[in-house]
Design an enzyme around this catalytic site. Structure first.
Site, PDB file in Angstrom:
ATOM      1  N   THR A   1       7.106   1.454   0.660  1.00 38.23           N
ATOM      2  CA  THR A   1       5.939   0.597   0.830  1.00 38.23           C
ATOM      3  C   THR A   1       6.422  -0.845   0.975  1.00 38.23           C
ATOM      4  O   THR A   1       7.450  -1.224   0.405  1.00 38.23           O
ATOM      5  CB  THR A   1       4.955   0.800  -0.357  1.00 38.23           C
ATOM      6  OG1 THR A   1       3.718   0.201  -0.041  1.00 38.23           O
ATOM      7  CG2 THR A   1       5.467   0.238  -1.660  1.00 38.23           C
TER       8      THR A   1
ATOM      9  N   GLN B   1      -3.536   3.226  -7.590  1.00 38.67           N
ATOM     10  CA  GLN B   1      -3.340   1.851  -7.091  1.00 38.67           C
ATOM     11  C   GLN B   1      -2.039   1.253  -7.631  1.00 38.67           C
ATOM     12  O   GLN B   1      -1.571   0.246  -7.128  1.00 38.67           O
ATOM     13  CB  GLN B   1      -4.498   0.949  -7.538  1.00 38.67           C
ATOM     14  CG  GLN B   1      -5.815   1.282  -6.900  1.00 38.67           C
ATOM     15  CD  GLN B   1      -6.981   0.477  -7.475  1.00 38.67           C
ATOM     16  OE1 GLN B   1      -6.796  -0.553  -8.108  1.00 38.67           O
ATOM     17  NE2 GLN B   1      -8.186   0.949  -7.241  1.00 38.67           N
ATOM     18  N   CYS B   2      -1.467   1.889  -8.682  1.00 39.54           N
ATOM     19  CA  CYS B   2      -0.238   1.346  -9.278  1.00 39.54           C
ATOM     20  C   CYS B   2       0.920   1.519  -8.306  1.00 39.54           C
ATOM     21  O   CYS B   2       0.975   2.488  -7.550  1.00 39.54           O
ATOM     22  CB  CYS B   2       0.121   2.084 -10.565  1.00 39.54           C
ATOM     23  SG  CYS B   2      -1.059   1.813 -11.876  1.00 39.54           S
TER      24      CYS B   2
ATOM     25  N   THR C   1       8.983  -8.577  14.580  1.00 38.24           N
ATOM     26  CA  THR C   1       9.755  -9.818  14.477  1.00 38.24           C
ATOM     27  C   THR C   1      11.211  -9.655  14.885  1.00 38.24           C
ATOM     28  O   THR C   1      11.800 -10.552  15.486  1.00 38.24           O
ATOM     29  CB  THR C   1       9.689 -10.329  13.018  1.00 38.24           C
ATOM     30  OG1 THR C   1       8.320 -10.577  12.716  1.00 38.24           O
ATOM     31  CG2 THR C   1      10.475 -11.595  12.809  1.00 38.24           C
TER      32      THR C   1
ATOM     33  N   ASP D   1       3.191  -6.311  18.030  1.00 38.26           N
ATOM     34  CA  ASP D   1       3.223  -6.655  16.612  1.00 38.26           C
ATOM     35  C   ASP D   1       2.764  -5.376  15.910  1.00 38.26           C
ATOM     36  O   ASP D   1       1.804  -4.730  16.364  1.00 38.26           O
ATOM     37  CB  ASP D   1       2.227  -7.794  16.354  1.00 38.26           C
ATOM     38  CG  ASP D   1       2.276  -8.273  14.923  1.00 38.26           C
ATOM     39  OD1 ASP D   1       2.643  -9.439  14.715  1.00 38.26           O
ATOM     40  OD2 ASP D   1       1.920  -7.493  14.014  1.00 38.26           O
ATOM     41  N   SER D   2       3.417  -4.980  14.833  1.00 33.17           N
ATOM     42  CA  SER D   2       3.099  -3.666  14.272  1.00 33.17           C
ATOM     43  C   SER D   2       1.707  -3.603  13.639  1.00 33.17           C
ATOM     44  O   SER D   2       1.235  -2.526  13.290  1.00 33.17           O
ATOM     45  CB  SER D   2       4.166  -3.206  13.282  1.00 33.17           C
ATOM     46  OG  SER D   2       4.021  -3.831  12.040  1.00 33.17           O
TER      47      SER D   2
ATOM     48  N   ASP E   1       5.089  -4.810   9.064  1.00 30.18           N
ATOM     49  CA  ASP E   1       3.758  -4.689   8.457  1.00 30.18           C
ATOM     50  C   ASP E   1       3.292  -3.243   8.312  1.00 30.18           C
ATOM     51  O   ASP E   1       2.686  -2.886   7.302  1.00 30.18           O
ATOM     52  CB  ASP E   1       2.727  -5.499   9.266  1.00 30.18           C
ATOM     53  CG  ASP E   1       2.920  -6.997   9.088  1.00 30.18           C
ATOM     54  OD1 ASP E   1       3.648  -7.387   8.154  1.00 30.18           O
ATOM     55  OD2 ASP E   1       2.354  -7.771   9.879  1.00 30.18           O
TER      56      ASP E   1
HETATM   57  N1  ASP Z   1       3.721  -8.942  12.014  1.00 26.82           N
HETATM   58  C1  ASP Z   1       5.064  -8.464  12.257  1.00 26.82           C
HETATM   59  C2  ASP Z   1       4.995  -6.981  12.568  1.00 26.82           C
HETATM   60  O1  ASP Z   1       4.807  -6.197  11.686  1.00 26.82           O
HETATM   61  C3  ASP Z   1       5.916  -8.726  11.074  1.00 26.82           C
HETATM   62  C4  ASP Z   1       7.309  -8.174  11.201  1.00 26.82           C
HETATM   63  O2  ASP Z   1       7.772  -7.737  12.193  1.00 26.82           O
HETATM   64  O3  ASP Z   1       8.002  -8.208  10.193  1.00 26.82           O
HETATM   65  O4  ASP Z   1       5.146  -6.622  13.716  1.00 26.82           O
END
Ligand code: ASP
Length: 348
Positions: free
Chosen positions: A169, A282-283, A16, A60-61, A93
């Site tokens: 994370t 998972q925590c 983004t 896009d990641s 992401d």
């Molecule tokens: N879907 C996008 C990505 O990870 C979201 C972002 O960039 O924040 O490339």
């Protein structure tokens, strides 16, 4: 201290942050980072040489694969002597996966590699990308009194906060504060000035060997999230598939899983067939301790190894890295239990 003008390599992979709105129809298009200074003129106020490397295609990641990590690691290895620091612009992401992977692939790192991105495109009025980028550049070029880089680590800068990459994370899909490292305090916080948490920052010793770029990754790893209603068929697929060398078990609480019925026997079977099985919780915060409850002890007795307080993102890339270095399960297990890049709180 009199230093020459520091230089930073901006590595643009997509996400983004690199988007700009078309003034006519409002659609989002990738922004040309070779014109970064005219788009973010604040950057010219730093006495820095800033060069840009744009990956093609920009992605896009969610489309990130280990091949991109190899390309980034190779690029940093190739340009290592020419730059004082590196800023990687990346979608949010999978940023925690990529930053974790790079932390293992770049051994003996002595320069900053700062990942950043944004929740709103850099061309949007209320963007967080501008501030994230400017501060990431400042951090990547920051030096201490002796002229050593302040943060010679792979890290993530987001929303005024610098986190160790392999502890981070993504916790929010909409807040500007999108990342946390619940088991490690931030390495720095940006306010009026950037306050570095110096005792926490890992530094190479004075005699440290030079950078080693590890390009080989063994991706034969599966992730099984334990949940009520898990069936033997599904669990068997993740634990016992012949193409898999290691399994990450995402367990409850301090490392617990069903102790009754078929599950422990299936784990024993996977262990006997040579799978390396690692327990992460998972925590969001806290550590695995398989001695705390009988439901954890059953896993330990079945051959499961503790992942301590590692995130799933860090454990996945740690396994990719160590499996490529380890011909046998025993070799991999020895490396797994070590704290290699500050990814766990264990000190050994
Ligand atoms: N879907 C996008 C990505 O990870 C979201 C972002 O960039 O924040 O490339």
């Amino acid at each position: 201290m009199n230093r020459k003008k520091a230089s930073i390599l901006l590595i643009y992979t997509g996400g983004t942050i690199g988007m700009k709105q078309d003034p006519v129809d409002g659609t989002l298009h990738p922004f040309d980072f070779s014109h970064i200074i005219s788009e973010v003129p604040e950057l010219s106020k730093f006495a820095l040489k800033i060069d840009c490397h744009t990956f093609s295609p920009l992605i896009d990641s969610s489309d990130v694969q280990p091949g991109l990590w190899k390309d980034i690691a190779t690029l940093i290895g190739r340009k290592y002597d020419q730059y004082d620091g590196f800023v990687v612009l990346h979608g949010t992401d999978t940023m925690a996966y990529s930053a974790s992977a790079l932390s293992f692939m770049l051994e003996n790192l002595s320069k900053p590699v700062v990942f950043t991105g944004s929740q709103l495109p850099i061309g949007a009025l209320r963007t967080d990308g501008r501030e994230n980028l400017i501060s990431a550049v400042e951090i990547a070029s920051a030096h201490d009194e002796e002229g050593n880089p302040m943060v010679p680590e792979v890290c993530i800068f987001f929303d005024y906060t610098l986190l160790r990459g392999n502890r981070a994370t993504k916790v929010s899909s909409e807040n500007f504060s999108a990342f946390r490292s619940p088991n490690l305090p931030p390495l720095a916080e940006a306010g009026i000035s950037i306050r570095f948490n110096r005792p926490l920052i890992r530094r190479p010793g004075p005699e440290a060997p030079s950078l080693i770029v590890h390009r080989d990754l063994d991706t034969r790893v599966s992730i099984l999230k334990i949940h009520p209603g898990l069936t033997p068929e599904v669990a068997r697929y993740f634990l016992c598939s012949p193409g898999i060398r290691a399994v990450i078990l995402e367990t409850y609480g301090s490392g617990n899983a069903p102790a009754k019925g078929w599950f422990p026997e299936l784990v024993r079977e996977a262990d006997r067939s040579g799978k390396l099985i690692v327990n992460v919780t998972q925590c969001l915060s806290g550590s695995v301790d398989m001695d705390l409850y009988a439901t954890g002890k059953v896993l330990k007795d079945a051959g499961v190894v503790s992942g301590y307080d590692a995130t799933t993102e860090a454990m996945l890339s740690k396994l990719f890295y160590i499996l490529a270095l380890s011909p046998t399960k025993e070799d991999a297990k020895k490396l797994l239990e070590k704290n290699l890049r500050g990814e766990i709180s264990k000190t050994l």
